[in-house]
Design a protein around this motif. Structure first.
Motif, short mmCIF file in Angstrom:
data_model
loop_
_atom_site.label_atom_id
_atom_site.label_comp_id
_atom_site.label_asym_id
_atom_site.label_seq_id
_atom_site.Cartn_x
_atom_site.Cartn_y
_atom_site.Cartn_z
N PHE A 185 0.78 -1.00 0.13
CA PHE A 185 -0.22 0.09 0.10
C PHE A 185 0.98 1.09 0.20
O PHE A 185 1.83 1.28 0.82
CB PHE A 185 -1.01 0.12 1.18
CG PHE A 185 -1.69 -1.10 1.46
CD1 PHE A 185 -3.19 -1.20 0.96
CD2 PHE A 185 -1.29 -2.47 2.02
CE1 PHE A 185 -4.14 -2.29 1.05
CE2 PHE A 185 -2.18 -3.27 2.47
CZ PHE A 185 -3.58 -3.21 1.71
N ASN A 186 0.59 2.31 -0.89
CA ASN A 186 1.20 3.51 -0.90
C ASN A 186 0.00 4.55 -0.06
O ASN A 186 -1.06 4.61 -0.49
CB ASN A 186 1.57 3.91 -2.19
CG ASN A 186 2.81 3.14 -2.72
OD1 ASN A 186 3.72 3.01 -2.21
ND2 ASN A 186 2.37 2.74 -3.97
N PHE A 187 0.52 5.13 0.88
CA PHE A 187 -0.57 5.95 1.66
C PHE A 187 0.44 7.22 2.44
O PHE A 187 1.40 6.89 2.96
CB PHE A 187 -1.38 5.28 2.54
CG PHE A 187 -0.77 5.10 3.74
CD1 PHE A 187 0.16 4.04 4.03
CD2 PHE A 187 -1.15 5.50 5.16
CE1 PHE A 187 0.86 3.73 5.01
CE2 PHE A 187 -0.28 5.18 6.25
CZ PHE A 187 0.63 4.07 6.24
N ASP A 188 -0.29 8.52 2.09
CA ASP A 188 0.37 9.47 2.79
C ASP A 188 1.82 9.59 2.71
O ASP A 188 2.65 9.92 3.75
CB ASP A 188 0.10 9.52 4.46
CG ASP A 188 -1.41 9.38 4.82
OD1 ASP A 188 -2.24 9.78 3.81
OD2 ASP A 188 -1.80 8.94 5.88
N GLY A 189 2.18 9.47 1.52
CA GLY A 189 3.97 9.34 1.21
C GLY A 189 4.63 8.10 1.88
O GLY A 189 5.82 8.27 1.96
N LYS A 190 3.82 7.37 2.48
CA LYS A 190 4.42 6.23 3.18
C LYS A 190 4.06 4.81 2.47
O LYS A 190 3.25 4.79 1.67
CB LYS A 190 4.08 6.15 4.56
CG LYS A 190 4.41 7.46 5.34
CD LYS A 190 4.37 7.25 6.91
CE LYS A 190 4.52 8.47 7.64
NZ LYS A 190 5.99 8.73 7.79
N ILE A 191 4.95 3.88 2.71
CA ILE A 191 4.62 2.77 2.23
C ILE A 191 3.99 1.39 3.45
O ILE A 191 4.93 1.59 4.45
CB ILE A 191 5.88 1.92 1.66
CG1 ILE A 191 6.23 2.77 0.15
CG2 ILE A 191 5.67 0.53 1.19
CD1 ILE A 191 7.51 2.79 -0.07
N LEU A 192 3.30 0.84 3.41
CA LEU A 192 2.89 -0.25 4.21
C LEU A 192 2.92 -1.63 3.21
O LEU A 192 2.20 -1.68 2.28
CB LEU A 192 1.53 -0.14 4.71
CG LEU A 192 1.12 -1.27 5.71
CD1 LEU A 192 0.15 -0.59 7.09
CD2 LEU A 192 0.20 -2.24 5.23
N ILE A 193 3.59 -2.71 3.76
CA ILE A 193 3.72 -4.13 3.17
C ILE A 193 3.16 -4.84 4.14
O ILE A 193 3.79 -4.98 5.23
CB ILE A 193 5.26 -4.13 2.77
CG1 ILE A 193 5.67 -3.12 1.68
CG2 ILE A 193 5.49 -5.53 2.30
CD1 ILE A 193 7.18 -3.00 1.41
N SER A 194 2.40 -5.82 3.52
CA SER A 194 1.77 -6.99 4.46
C SER A 194 2.36 -8.35 4.04
O SER A 194 1.84 -8.53 2.66
CB SER A 194 0.43 -6.98 4.54
OG SER A 194 -0.23 -7.93 5.06
N MET A 195 2.90 -9.08 4.54
CA MET A 195 3.36 -10.43 4.12
C MET A 195 2.67 -11.49 5.02
O MET A 195 2.40 -11.13 6.26
CB MET A 195 4.75 -10.36 4.33
CG MET A 195 5.52 -9.76 3.10
SD MET A 195 7.21 -9.71 3.05
CE MET A 195 7.64 -8.89 4.62
#
Lengths: 415, 415
Positions: free
Chosen positions: A139-149
Motif C-alpha cells: 500500500f502507498n499512503f500519505d507518502g508512506k509505504i505499508l507492506i503486509s506479508m
C-alpha cells in the motif's frame, strides 16, 4: 529511510514461538540502507493493528507487517487493512489462479477458505506468493509505504527477496552501510571496553562500535556509513588494523558469526585436519564443529571419554597417570590430546578435561576448573582455566576457549 | 494484569541477533496469568527508551525491559531510567560486594566500569544478579511496575525465576496454577492436533492445553487453575492418563523440559548405561546427554566417526560393508551401534548415520536421509528417516528421534 517491523500473532505474544522473521527482515533492510527504528509484536486483533500502524507511521517511512494472513478464523490482518484504508475487498483473478495451481500441485482441492484468500483490498498492489496461498500486499499512503506479508518464514523470505527488496532498494539513498565483525575471546566485556577506550575515542565519526557478548565470546561490530564504499572499506580496514595491535591476544577471528566458522575457514585454507578428545565438554566441541557445513573436509572425529576407563582404553592413557594426577590434570589432558591426534591421524587435536558442575568440585579443583590441551606435530600445549559454577556456561566457554587455543597454536602465537 | 516487554539493543534492530528473551519472558508471565499486550524492540537510545515507556504505560500495568545494562559506552538503559524517574544514581554497597565476589572468582580485577555497575537509581529496588555484574532494577511508579534486566539470557532467566516471577505472582491471583508437560515425538503438530481434537473438547474447563513445538519434539503443556492443589493434581493425572491411550505411540516423556532429561531419569532409575556412535549428528547426541548434570552415572562416552576410516578403525566396521552399502545404510548404522556397545561395554548404544546437508545428497539418498540404530543385549534395531534439507534441524531431529527410539527399546515398545 526508516522502517518499523510489526509482527502479528497471538503465538508470538504468549511466547509459543520465537520471532525469527523480524531479525531476518531487519538484516535485509539494513543491507539496502533502511534503518529499523522499532520492531513490535502485537496480537491478532483489528484495533491493535490500527493502533500499531498509527504509532509506526509517526516515525517510519516504511511499515512492514508479517502474519495474520492465514485461511483460518484467527487471522485478521487483511480485513483490518481494508478497513484501515477504507477500501473494498475484491476478487483478484490472477491470485485466484495462483492459489488454484498451488493447491492442485499438492493434490488438494480448493475450498471456500482458499478462494477467500484471493480477495484483496482494491487499493493495494498484490505481491505474488509462490510458496503459499496468502498473497502479499503493498500500500502507498500519505507518502508512506505499508507492506503486509504472511508470517510463514519461507513464504515471507521469497517475497522479500524476489519482489520487495528490489523495489525498496530503488527508493533508498546513496549512503552505503558496512558492518565488520571482530571476534574476541578470553576477556570480559568490561575489561575489553577499558582496553579499547582510547581506540574508540579516536574513531572517525562515520564508525560506530557495538559489543555483542555471549558465553565465551564477545563480538565487536564496527558499522560505518558513507556515500563511498571504497572509503568505508578503507577506514574500516585501517581501524581494524589498529585494533589488532591494541588487543592482539584476544582477537580470534574476523567477519564470521561464530568461532567454529573461523576454525573451519582456517583449517580449510591451510588444509589441516582436526580431531578431538572431550571429557567435560561432553561432545559440544564436536557438535559445534560439525554444525558448520563442509566440516567433514577437516574434521575426522572425536572421542567423548566420560569415564576414566574410556580415557585409558581408547586414548591410551596410562592408568598410573590417571591415578596419580587425576582426570582433571595437565598430564591427563595432554595425554588425551596426544592420544586423539595419533589415533585419528590428524594434524591437530584438542582435548578438554574439567569439572563442569554443578557438583563434583573439591577444594583443590573447584567446579569450573577446566584443563584444555592442543596437540600438533611439534608438541602438546595445555592451560588451566577457572570458569564459573554454571554447567552449560562452563561447557560452552571451554569449547570456545579450546577453539581459540587451537587458532593461536596454528598461528604460532603464545597461548 | 497486562504487561509489555521492551527489548533494548541496536543488535536486535539490525537483525544481528534473534531476540529469544521476549518469547521466554512472555511464556513465563503467561503462566502466572499476566497477559502480554505488546512486545517491542528499540535501539540503545535514551529518547527511544523514554518514548517506549510512555507508550507502554498507556496500556500495561507491568513494563519489562531487557538489555542495555552492560558496562560499555553503548549501553544507556540505567542512565535513561534514572533520568526518566528523575532519580539519582547512588552506589549500592551490596551490589558492589556481589560484583567484587563475581569478578574475583573469575580471577579478574575490578575496574572503574565494574564499579559503575554498582551505581543504581535511588528510587529502585535492586534485583540481585548472581550470574553477572549488572543488577536488575524494580521501579514502582504511578501504580505501575517497571522492571529492567540485563539482556544476557542466562542472567535474565535467573533473575526472573528467582526473584521477579515469585514477586509478580503474589500480585496476580490466589488461584493455584499447575503445569504438566507431556513430551511427544515423531508426529507433526497439525496431525497431533487432529488426533487430540476429541480429547481436548472433553477437557474440564479448568484445564488448558498449549502446543509447544520445536525441531523434533512437541511439548504439550497442560495448565490447570483452581483453589485446590489436590483437586488440580487429580484432574490433571486423570486427563494425562486418558491422553496416554489416545497417542500411545507418540508420548515419549512426562514433566521434563527435554528428552535428554527423560533419558537420564530412565537410565538412572533402571541403572543402565549408554554409549553413542555418531556420524551425521556429529557430537550433538553426546552434547545433549552431557548437558544433564549427573550424566556421568549412565553415559560412558561416544565416538564421533566423521569419516569412513574412523568407522572402520574405531568401531570395527567391515570395509566391505561400507563399500557395498555405503556409510548411510542399515548395515553401517547397525554395525556402528553394535561396535559402540561392545567397545564401551554399555547396556545400550545408539548410532546415527545420514546426510545432514545442505550438500551430499544423491538421487537414492537425498539430503535428510538418516539411519538410526539402537543396540542392546537382545539385538540391534534400526530405522530410516527422511527429514528436511536444513542441516541444523536434521541434526537436532535425528538426535531426539534417537532418544525416542532408545526409550521405546528400553520399554520393550515397538519402534
Amino acid at each position: 529511510m526508516k522502517a518499523e517491523i510489526i509482527t502479528i500473532g497471538d503465538e508470538i505474544l504468549i511466547g509459543q514461538i520465537v520471532d525469527t522473521n523480524s531479525a531476518w527482515i531487519a538484516h535485509e533492510l539494513n543491507s539496502i540502507e533502511i534503518d529499523i527504528v522499532r520492531k513490535s509484536s502485537i496480537p491478532d486483533n483489528k484495533i491493535e493493528i490500527f493502533k500499531a500502524i498509527d504509532y509506526a507511521k509517526k516515525e517510519a517511512d516504511i511499515i512492514i507487517l508479517t502474519g495474520g494472513l492465514g485461511p483460518t478464523d484467527d487471522d485478521y490482518t487483511k480485513d483490518a487493512l481494508a478497513e484501515y484504508f477504507n477500501s473494498k475487498l475484491i476478487l483478484n483473478l490472477e491470485v485466484l489462479r495462483q492459489i488454484e495451481v498451488f493447491i492442485l500441485k499438492r493434490g488438494s482441492e480448493m475450498n471456500v477458505r482458499n478462494r477467500n484468500q484471493a480477495l484483496v483490498p482494491d487499493n493495494c498492489k498484490v505481491i505474488p506468493n509462490n510458496r503459499g496461498t496468502a498473497p502479499g500486499m503493498w500500500f502507498n499512503f500519505d507518502g508512506k509505504i505499508l507492506i503486509s506479508m504472511p508470517g510463514v518464514p519461507f513464504e515471507m523470505k521469497a517475497m522479500m527477496t524476489n519482489n520487495i527488496l528490489p523495489e525498496l532498494s530503488k527508493l533508498t539513498t546513496d549512503l552505503q552501510i558496512i558492518h565488520k565483525l571482530v571476534l574476541t575471546q578470553g576477556i570480559a566485556e568490561s575489561k575489553l571496553a577499558e582496553l579499547l577506550e582510547d581506540w574508540e575515542s579516536k574513531l572517525p565519526k562515520e564508525i560506530k562500535v557495538a559489543y555483542l557478548p555471549s558465553p565465551g565470546i564477545i563480538k565487536l561490530r564496527l558499522t560505518a556509513k558513507s556515500s563511498s564504499t571504497l572509503w568505508l572499506e578503507s577506514i574500516l580496514s585501517e581501524q581494524i588494523e589498529k585494533l589488532s595491535h591494541v588487543i592482539p591476544d584476544y582477537i580470534c577471528g574476523y567477519n564470521a558469526e561464530t568461532l567454529e566458522e573461523v576454525v573451519g575457514k582456517t583449517l580449510t585454507e591451510k588444509m589441516l585436519t582436526l580431531s578431538v578428545a572431550e571429557s567435560c565438554t561432553g561432545g559440544n566441541i564436536s557438535h559445534l564443529i560439525t554444525r558448520v557445513s563442509g566440516s567433514s573436509n577437516y574434521f575426522k572425529g572425536s572421542i567423548v571419554a566420560y569415564s576414566n576407563e574410556i580415557k585409558e582404553s581408547f586414548l591410551g592413557l596410562n592408568k598410573r597417570i590417571l591415578d596419580k594426577y587425576g582426570a582433571v590434570s595437565k598430564q591427563t589432558v595432554e595425554g588425551m590430546a596426544l592420544g586423539a591426534r595419533l589415533l585419528f591421524k590428524t594434524d591437530y587435536a584438542i582435548a578438554t578435561s574439567g569439572i563442569a558442575g554443578p557438583t563434583g568440585g573439591t577444594e583443590d579443583k573447584p567446579v569450573g576448573t577446566i584443563w584444555i590441551a592442543v596437540s600438533d606435530n611439534k608438541g602438546v600445549y595445555s592451560k588451566k582455566f577457572i570458569f564459573g559454577d554454571q554447567r552449560e556456561q562452563n561447557i560452552q566457554r571451554s569449547s570456545l576457549t579450546a577453539f581459540n587455543m587451537l587458532l593461536r597454536r596454528i598461528d604460532n602465537k603464545e597461548m
